[in-house]
Design a protein around this motif. Structure first.
Motif, PDB file in Angstrom:
ATOM      1  N   UNK A   1       0.827  -1.209   0.000  1.00 43.93           N
ATOM      2  CA  UNK A   1       0.000   0.000   0.000  1.00 43.93           C
ATOM      3  C   UNK A   1       0.860   1.258   0.000  1.00 43.93           C
ATOM      4  N   UNK A   2       1.879   1.280   0.835  1.00 42.05           N
ATOM      5  CA  UNK A   2       2.760   2.455   0.901  1.00 42.05           C
ATOM      6  C   UNK A   2       3.488   2.669  -0.419  1.00 42.05           C
ATOM      7  N   UNK A   3       3.867   1.556  -1.075  1.00 38.96           N
ATOM      8  CA  UNK A   3       4.528   1.674  -2.383  1.00 38.96           C
ATOM      9  C   UNK A   3       3.542   2.218  -3.413  1.00 38.96           C
ATOM     10  N   UNK A   4       2.295   1.745  -3.335  1.00 31.15           N
ATOM     11  CA  UNK A   4       1.290   2.218  -4.285  1.00 31.15           C
ATOM     12  C   UNK A   4       1.001   3.697  -4.080  1.00 31.15           C
ATOM     13  N   UNK A   5       0.942   4.124  -2.838  1.00 33.79           N
ATOM     14  CA  UNK A   5       0.693   5.540  -2.557  1.00 33.79           C
ATOM     15  C   UNK A   5       1.817   6.393  -3.128  1.00 33.79           C
ATOM     16  N   UNK A   6       3.040   5.921  -2.967  1.00 33.50           N
ATOM     17  CA  UNK A   6       4.180   6.660  -3.518  1.00 33.50           C
ATOM     18  C   UNK A   6       4.103   6.691  -5.035  1.00 33.50           C
ATOM     19  N   UNK A   7       3.662   5.568  -5.622  1.00 35.45           N
ATOM     20  CA  UNK A   7       3.538   5.507  -7.074  1.00 35.45           C
ATOM     21  C   UNK A   7       2.492   6.449  -7.614  1.00 35.45           C
ATOM     22  N   UNK A   8       1.505   6.801  -6.772  1.00 37.22           N
ATOM     23  CA  UNK A   8       0.440   7.706  -7.199  1.00 37.22           C
ATOM     24  C   UNK A   8       0.766   9.171  -6.946  1.00 37.22           C
ATOM     25  N   UNK A   9       1.945   9.457  -6.388  1.00 32.36           N
ATOM     26  CA  UNK A   9       2.341  10.845  -6.173  1.00 32.36           C
ATOM     27  C   UNK A   9       2.432  11.567  -7.514  1.00 32.36           C
ATOM     28  N   UNK A  10       2.277  12.855  -7.482  1.00 32.48           N
ATOM     29  CA  UNK A  10       2.254  13.635  -8.719  1.00 32.48           C
ATOM     30  C   UNK A  10       3.647  13.738  -9.325  1.00 32.48           C
ATOM     31  N   UNK A  11       3.845  13.082 -10.433  1.00 34.15           N
ATOM     32  CA  UNK A  11       5.087  13.201 -11.184  1.00 34.15           C
ATOM     33  C   UNK A  11       4.797  13.938 -12.480  1.00 34.15           C
ATOM     34  N   UNK A  12       5.762  14.688 -12.942  1.00 27.22           N
ATOM     35  CA  UNK A  12       5.594  15.440 -14.183  1.00 27.22           C
ATOM     36  C   UNK A  12       6.411  14.771 -15.282  1.00 27.22           C
ATOM     37  N   UNK A  13       6.085  15.116 -16.520  1.00 26.26           N
ATOM     38  CA  UNK A  13       6.871  14.630 -17.646  1.00 26.26           C
ATOM     39  C   UNK A  13       8.310  15.117 -17.484  1.00 26.26           C
ATOM     40  N   UNK A  14       9.287  14.316 -17.884  1.00 25.98           N
ATOM     41  CA  UNK A  14      10.690  14.692 -17.661  1.00 25.98           C
ATOM     42  C   UNK A  14      11.077  15.962 -18.406  1.00 25.98           C
ATOM     43  N   UNK A  15      11.796  16.833 -17.699  1.00 26.72           N
ATOM     44  CA  UNK A  15      12.283  18.071 -18.307  1.00 26.72           C
ATOM     45  C   UNK A  15      13.799  18.040 -18.439  1.00 26.72           C
ATOM     46  N   UNK A  16      14.405  16.894 -18.118  1.00 26.64           N
ATOM     47  CA  UNK A  16      15.856  16.731 -18.240  1.00 26.64           C
ATOM     48  C   UNK A  16      16.162  15.244 -18.306  1.00 26.64           C
ATOM     49  N   UNK A  17      17.386  14.931 -18.703  1.00 26.92           N
ATOM     50  CA  UNK A  17      17.798  13.527 -18.757  1.00 26.92           C
ATOM     51  C   UNK A  17      17.784  12.898 -17.373  1.00 26.92           C
ATOM     52  N   UNK A  18      18.146  13.693 -16.380  1.00 18.50           N
ATOM     53  CA  UNK A  18      18.180  13.176 -15.011  1.00 18.50           C
ATOM     54  C   UNK A  18      16.770  12.834 -14.527  1.00 18.50           C
ATOM     55  N   UNK A  19      15.792  13.668 -14.862  1.00 20.47           N
ATOM     56  CA  UNK A  19      14.408  13.397 -14.469  1.00 20.47           C
ATOM     57  C   UNK A  19      13.871  12.165 -15.199  1.00 20.47           C
ATOM     58  N   UNK A  20      14.292  11.994 -16.437  1.00 16.09           N
ATOM     59  CA  UNK A  20      13.900  10.795 -17.181  1.00 16.09           C
ATOM     60  C   UNK A  20      14.383   9.535 -16.468  1.00 16.09           C
ATOM     61  N   UNK A  21      15.640   9.546 -16.053  1.00 16.24           N
ATOM     62  CA  UNK A  21      16.191   8.377 -15.369  1.00 16.24           C
ATOM     63  C   UNK A  21      15.486   8.146 -14.036  1.00 16.24           C
ATOM     64  N   UNK A  22      15.145   9.219 -13.334  1.00  9.57           N
ATOM     65  CA  UNK A  22      14.437   9.068 -12.063  1.00  9.57           C
ATOM     66  C   UNK A  22      13.104   8.356 -12.274  1.00  9.57           C
ATOM     67  N   UNK A  23      12.383   8.728 -13.333  1.00  8.71           N
ATOM     68  CA  UNK A  23      11.118   8.071 -13.641  1.00  8.71           C
ATOM     69  C   UNK A  23      11.333   6.598 -14.004  1.00  8.71           C
ATOM     70  N   UNK A  24      12.381   6.317 -14.769  1.00 11.26           N
ATOM     71  CA  UNK A  24      12.651   4.942 -15.160  1.00 11.26           C
ATOM     72  C   UNK A  24      13.013   4.086 -13.945  1.00 11.26           C
ATOM     73  N   UNK A  25      13.824   4.628 -13.048  1.00 15.13           N
ATOM     74  CA  UNK A  25      14.172   3.887 -11.838  1.00 15.13           C
ATOM     75  C   UNK A  25      12.918   3.586 -11.018  1.00 15.13           C
TER      76      UNK A  25
END
Length: 457
Positions: free
Chosen positions: A184-208
């Motif tokens: 449940x805690x993992x699912x809640x974290x997964x539902x946090x508001x993420x934005x489309x990547x604005x940098x290569x680093x943000x892209x990798x964060x989303x992939x991880x």
């Protein structure tokens, strides 16, 4: 009115012969039989969902079935705050307090930082229902997990070979409920508001994050995060689209797998896989045409793309961990070792290719895979860089390596050997340019190799 009566009446009105009437009647009976089978096919699913909803201790506006768990699971949503008191309270740090015990005063009003859990035991249906709910903008959201023992009534949903309602099995049940708390805690974290990547680093964060969700079996949440990561083509490593497509095939989500492969087909005009082994008929013609056009060494191409991705994966993971204040030194050190071990493995692969078949030309493996060799050498030791620099320079002369890449490699060698760099591609630990050979000409030299100008104070 039954199907048989409807068809008989229709036949009489149309003036059909007795033979035609019987024929239509037989067809109707067959259709009714097939419809009955179809109804039975979906009846268990519908009955199960209805019985679960009926046993919940409060009314819910929406109860949507979820994929990716080894049990029946639902996502619940209410437009209002559910006041029903919990059996237990879970903090977002994972701490659990049981309601009505001496160490827990009891919950009166739910807050955004608390998860309320209710447990329903149904001996009649041989199931335990775990409801975890939390507040989000004044609404109640959450997850319903159904631990269903095997039974004649619900054979498809009977995932457990033991009776979950038997007190003798309370320890096994407790382990399962403990697992659901983390889920449940993992699912809640997964539902946090993420934005489309604005940098290569943000892209990798989303992939991880997506990879982590997938490994935890949260396939729906993982797919949503992958989709978000893939919204900006300029940051995508094309290999990731194929890799995620394979993951989706592994969980039998053919629709998602096809969408990711189609995305790569549009991104890379020369991308194709072995047509004969492609599971999608709609892509085989495209792959066959591209195979005749490009005729790549697919085995070496895919290997080098994997090398490229692994080089980036562990190096970025290490870098991000090192920049997080909350990260433990032990984990940073572990990731550093993992990155270095990956570098060693990648170097073995690349040097073997260079010695056996020479530099992998673009015409043989494509542009993306061809860059992997330079990337691995760039991240190698000084002696390795000096050893393979002539071979890379030759590849640049034939158009297989960009001149800017050679400039960066030469700069790195010069800086390591204590000489000033010519092209200004190397930054020191202090965030400033390492000493330049000639600051007045650096932008002139950069232009010659296709690098943008840099501003110098």
């Amino acid at each position: 009115m039954p199907y048989s009566e409807i068809i008989s009446t229709f036949a009489r009105r149309m003036g059909k012969t007795e033979y035609m009437s019987k024929l239509l009647l037989s067809s109707a009976m067959l259709l009714a039989s097939l419809a009955g089978c179809q109804t039975q096919k979906f009846a268990e699913h519908q009955r199960f969902d209805a019985s679960v909803r009926k046993e919940l201790p409060f009314r819910v506006d929406s109860l949507r079935r979820m994929d990716g768990t080894d049990m029946a699971a639902y996502q619940l949503f209410n437009h209002y705050y559910i006041q029903t008191l919990p059996d237990a309270e879970i903090g977002k740090d994972g701490n659990l307090s049981v309601y009505k015990t001496f160490d827990f005063k009891g919950a009166t009003l739910q807050t955004d930082d608390k998860v309320w859990r209710n447990i329903v035991v149904s001996k009649k249906n041989r199931r335990v229902i775990c409801i975890d709910r939390y507040m989000e903008k004044g609404c109640t959201q959450g997850y319903v997990y159904v631990l269903q023992s095997e039974s004649k009534k619900y054979p498809t949903f009977g995932q457990y070979h033991w009776d979950v309602t038997d007190p003798h099995n309370v320890e096994m049940l407790g382990v399962t409920l403990e697992h659901l708390r983390g889920l449940t805690l993992r699912r809640m974290k997964g539902n946090e508001c993420y934005a489309a990547p604005a940098s290569q680093d943000e892209y990798w964060s989303l992939m991880f994050h997506a990879d982590s969700l997938f490994e935890d079996g949260l396939y729906g949440e993982a797919k949503q995060t992958y989709d978000l990561a893939f919204t900006e083509d300029r940051y995508i490593l094309p290999y990731h689209l194929s890799e995620v497509a394979r993951k989706m095939l592994g969980i039998r989500n053919e629709e998602a797998a096809l969408a990711y492969l189609n995305h790569r087909v549009k991104m890379e005009p020369d991308f194709y896989e072995e047509p004969a082994s492609c599971p999608f008929l709609q892509l085989r013609d495209t792959f066959e045409l591209r195979q005749r056009t490009w005729d790549y060494d697919l085995s070496q191409k895919q290997l080098l793309e994997w090398v490229f991705e692994r080089d980036n994966h562990y190096r970025v993971l290490w870098s991000q961990a090192a920049n997080r204040r909350s990260e433990s030194p032990e984990r940073v050190e572990m990731l550093a070792r993992l990155a270095m071990n990956t570098d060693s493995t990648n170097l073995e692969i690349v040097t073997q290719i260079l010695s056996e078949t020479g530099y992998p030309r673009k015409s043989r493996v494509g542009d993306f895979a061809s860059q992997a060799v330079w990337l691995v050498i760039q991240h190698s030791g000084l002696e390795v860089q000096k050893q393979y620099l002539p071979q890379l320079e030759e590849a640049a002369r034939s158009g297989d390596v960009a001149p800017a890449m050679i400039a960066a490699l030469k700069d790195r060698i010069d800086v390591r050997e204590g000489r000033p760099q010519k092209y200004g591609t190397q930054i020191g630990p202090d965030g400033k340019f390492c000493p330049l050979l000639d600051a007045s000409r650096v932008n002139e030299w950069r232009q010659e190799v296709g690098l943008p100008p840099i501003g110098l104070k």
